[in-house]
Design an enzyme around this catalytic site. Structure first.
Site, PDB file in Angstrom:
ATOM      1  N   HIS A 182      26.018  64.684  48.801  1.00  0.00           N
ATOM      2  CA  HIS A 182      27.222  65.361  49.314  1.00  0.00           C
ATOM      3  C   HIS A 182      28.289  64.378  49.805  1.00  0.00           C
ATOM      4  O   HIS A 182      29.320  64.807  50.321  1.00  0.00           O
ATOM      5  CB  HIS A 182      26.866  66.306  50.471  1.00  0.00           C
ATOM      6  CG  HIS A 182      25.910  67.398  50.093  1.00  0.00           C
ATOM      7  ND1 HIS A 182      26.136  68.261  49.039  1.00  0.00           N
ATOM      8  CD2 HIS A 182      24.710  67.763  50.620  1.00  0.00           C
ATOM      9  CE1 HIS A 182      25.121  69.113  48.949  1.00  0.00           C
ATOM     10  NE2 HIS A 182      24.241  68.827  49.887  1.00  0.00           N
TER      11      HIS A 182
HETATM   12 ZN   LIG Z   1      19.454  70.188  49.647  1.00  0.00          ZN
END
Ligand SMILES: [Zn+2]
Length: 296
Positions: free
Chosen positions: A116
């Site tokens: 992320h």
């Molecule tokens: Zn995850």
């Protein structure tokens, strides 16, 4: 199989925080007891390597502890100097594992999979993007060009997708939980969106269908696998319903399909948030065992 650990570089978390920091030590201790697994301590990724992935602004503000409140909230972890060190070690572990994988066919980071993290920002427990930093560094070293990222964490690897969007020599395959974080998606090259409650048979059928296609289209010289433990039925954040046995089958399918195509593999653990941390540790150690077994 070489496995790189960074759990010794811990950082402060408030009591009851949902990030399972304790799992990394337990996984490393379990891995040290396995035959055929050699655990080494990860070095920190150097700043030059991290600047191949991240903006100077992000790196400088992370180093100096100048994150805005909203950035810390998006990250989901409180900033500390120890968090910075840990994040560099987690990235270094993937880089070292990728180098070892090119030499020995397979190697592992007992953590990592920080998918992320974007160029200009960290999010969702990810400060730096380990896989993109590793692959760009290996390219600079002249060790490879084409890579495949097989992302089996239940959450979409939005940061990795954004970083590799214009990269014709990197191919991303991911199996995501459809109704799950991140809610603003960044398209990858090949994605399967799975409904809540997806079980072993359906998951394995989908993976068995798309993985050979991804290998073919990527013509990869190295595959990075994010073997997330969060598709597990007992995961608090996963929303899928795979059993521990199903996850073992998943790992064996990935191992065997990549081996048949003679693609070296660097494995990272990515997420896992079971109610009982011992379940996540058991799943992670199953991954270690499965991939180390391909050596013998
Ligand atoms: Zn995850």
């Amino acid at each position: 199989m070489l496995a790189f650990a960074h759990d010794g570089f811990t950082y402060p978390l408030p009591e009851g925080h949902r990030f399972p920091l304790a799992k990394y030590r337990l996984v490393r201790e379990g891995a040290e007891r396995l035959d055929g697994v050699e655990v080494e301590k990860a070095e920190a990724a150097d700043w030059l390597a991290l600047r191949r992935t991240h903006s100077d602004d992000w790196i400088d503000r992370v180093r100096e502890g100048r994150l805005e409140r909203r950035e810390e909230l998006a990250l989901g972890l409180p900033w500390s100097p120890e968090l910075v060190e840990r994040s560099r070690r987690a990235t270094g572990a993937t880089l070292m594992a990728a180098r070892a994988a090119l030499e020995e066919g397979i190697a592992m980071n007992l953590g990592g999979g920080t998918h992320h993290a974007f160029a200009h920002a960290g999010r969702g427990f990810c400060v730096f993007n380990d896989v993109v930093t590793a692959l760009r560094t290996l390219r600079v070293e002249g060790r490879l060009r084409r890579v495949l990222v097989v992302d089996l964490d239940v959450h979409q690897g939005d940061g990795t997708h954004a970083l590799l969007a214009g990269d014709a020599d990197a191919f991303t395959l991911s199996l995501n939980g459809f109704r799950n974080y991140p809610f603003r998606r960044v398209p990858g090259d090949l994605e399967v969106e799975l409904p809540d409650g997806t079980r072993d048979a359906e998951y394995l059928a989908q993976l068995g269908r798309v993985l050979p296609e991804a290998i073919r289209r990527s013509r990869a010289e190295l595959a990075f696998v994010l073997a997330g433990a969060d598709p597990y039925e007992g995961d608090r954040l996963g929303r899928l319903a795979l059993t521990k046995h199903g996850l073992l089958d998943r790992d064996a399918l990935v191992r065997d399909t990549l081996a048949a195509a003679a693609v070296p593999v660097c494995v990272t653990l990515a997420g896992g948030y079971a109610e009982d941390i011992r379940d996540t540790v058991e799943i992670n150690l199953g991954t270690v065992r499965t991939f180390s077994a391909s050596q013998s």
